[in-house]
Scaffold this active site. Sequence first.
Site, PDB file in Angstrom:
ATOM      1  N   PHE A  51     -12.012  23.230  18.281  1.00  0.00           N
ATOM      2  CA  PHE A  51     -12.483  23.124  16.897  1.00  0.00           C
ATOM      3  C   PHE A  51     -11.376  23.343  15.881  1.00  0.00           C
ATOM      4  O   PHE A  51     -11.640  23.435  14.685  1.00  0.00           O
ATOM      5  CB  PHE A  51     -13.575  24.166  16.652  1.00  0.00           C
ATOM      6  CG  PHE A  51     -13.216  25.525  17.206  1.00  0.00           C
ATOM      7  CD1 PHE A  51     -12.395  26.390  16.514  1.00  0.00           C
ATOM      8  CD2 PHE A  51     -13.672  25.897  18.454  1.00  0.00           C
ATOM      9  CE1 PHE A  51     -12.036  27.615  17.047  1.00  0.00           C
ATOM     10  CE2 PHE A  51     -13.330  27.133  18.995  1.00  0.00           C
ATOM     11  CZ  PHE A  51     -12.515  27.990  18.289  1.00  0.00           C
ATOM     12  N   TYR A  52     -10.113  23.422  16.305  1.00  0.00           N
ATOM     13  CA  TYR A  52      -9.029  23.688  15.365  1.00  0.00           C
ATOM     14  C   TYR A  52      -8.670  22.438  14.576  1.00  0.00           C
ATOM     15  O   TYR A  52      -8.659  21.337  15.109  1.00  0.00           O
ATOM     16  CB  TYR A  52      -7.783  24.164  16.108  1.00  0.00           C
ATOM     17  CG  TYR A  52      -7.798  25.603  16.535  1.00  0.00           C
ATOM     18  CD1 TYR A  52      -8.845  26.446  16.192  1.00  0.00           C
ATOM     19  CD2 TYR A  52      -6.756  26.124  17.284  1.00  0.00           C
ATOM     20  CE1 TYR A  52      -8.849  27.772  16.582  1.00  0.00           C
ATOM     21  CE2 TYR A  52      -6.754  27.451  17.686  1.00  0.00           C
ATOM     22  CZ  TYR A  52      -7.796  28.272  17.339  1.00  0.00           C
ATOM     23  OH  TYR A  52      -7.805  29.579  17.733  1.00  0.00           O
ATOM     24  N   GLY A  53      -8.283  22.669  13.338  1.00  0.00           N
ATOM     25  CA  GLY A  53      -7.711  21.591  12.546  1.00  0.00           C
ATOM     26  C   GLY A  53      -8.607  21.118  11.412  1.00  0.00           C
ATOM     27  O   GLY A  53      -9.819  21.285  11.449  1.00  0.00           O
TER      28      GLY A  53
END
Length: 331
Positions: A51-53
């Site tokens: 879920f990064y970014g």
Amino acid sequence: MITICNTPVGSTGYGLLGFTWRPHQTPDEQAFAAMKKAIEKGAICWNSGEFYGTPDPTLGLQLLHRYFKKYPEDASKVILSIKGCVDMSNLRALGSPADVRKSVDNTLRILDGVKKIDIFECARVDPRTPIEETIGALAECVREGKIGGIGLSESGAATIRRAHAVHPIAAVEIEYSLWATEIRTNGVASVCAELNIPIVAYSPLGKGFLTGEIKSPEDLPENDFRRRFSRFQPENFKINIELVNRVEGLAKKKGCTPAQLAMEWVRYQSGRDGMPDLLPIPGATTAGRVEENCQEVGLTEEEYSELEGIIGSNQIVGGRYFEAAESLLFA
């Protein structure tokens, strides 16, 4: 010496944290240079998340895919740890067997075979699912060859012990820095030392606060999500900055940066006085910052004692996150 997924990492093994709270995408040319520098410096434990970014929720994984597709020779040099199992729309932890498999499979889909997942961890403990069920599902993924090992993130001491009884835990990722020392008093450090589980110390620079480059909340970009965190609120910031000021003073006397001093404080404790092995994973988006973070400046017993005195005499006010996220810490 730290062992993660049967891979030994020496005293110069640092992590490269995924670009988790950057308000904009780092250009590939800049990011790739930082990643190359990390490998050169021995920072081979890389940490990212499903879920990064921003704005694309899979930006971190897509960046990794692009990097390892361009540099396939680097895939075997890196220990990749991925966090998943979170519904980012409501910050809900997802630990059911079905959710675990869905997250692992989605991560594998995005990486598309360019790099194996050495460690997979649920970003937070799901309070609705017994940890035994969550780890059991991940253990099946290990047996199927989908992931190399299992990690935990922001887990409490009792949860770590229960999880380890189901399947060996490769690492526990937890925030640890000069302004976040809870693991020393809540049993997390001691149980990890007992079970020989290394701690991956994320945000060793206090989400950038300990670098000394943030002098006021206004120094944060308008869309930077740290503005929502309790410790960065104006009324708390003016109290918490005193710790940074004192660390800056010691760093100036030592001839290094505050960031280097904060990192050295974490490394100094690794494997000492009942502490487990510690692996700090500072964030970096430039090759220069990677080089700074990887530069060991050493720490004398007197300097360590002085830093401990700074911690003991400076009150840190506010939680590490915002209220909704705080309830999922040390679960």
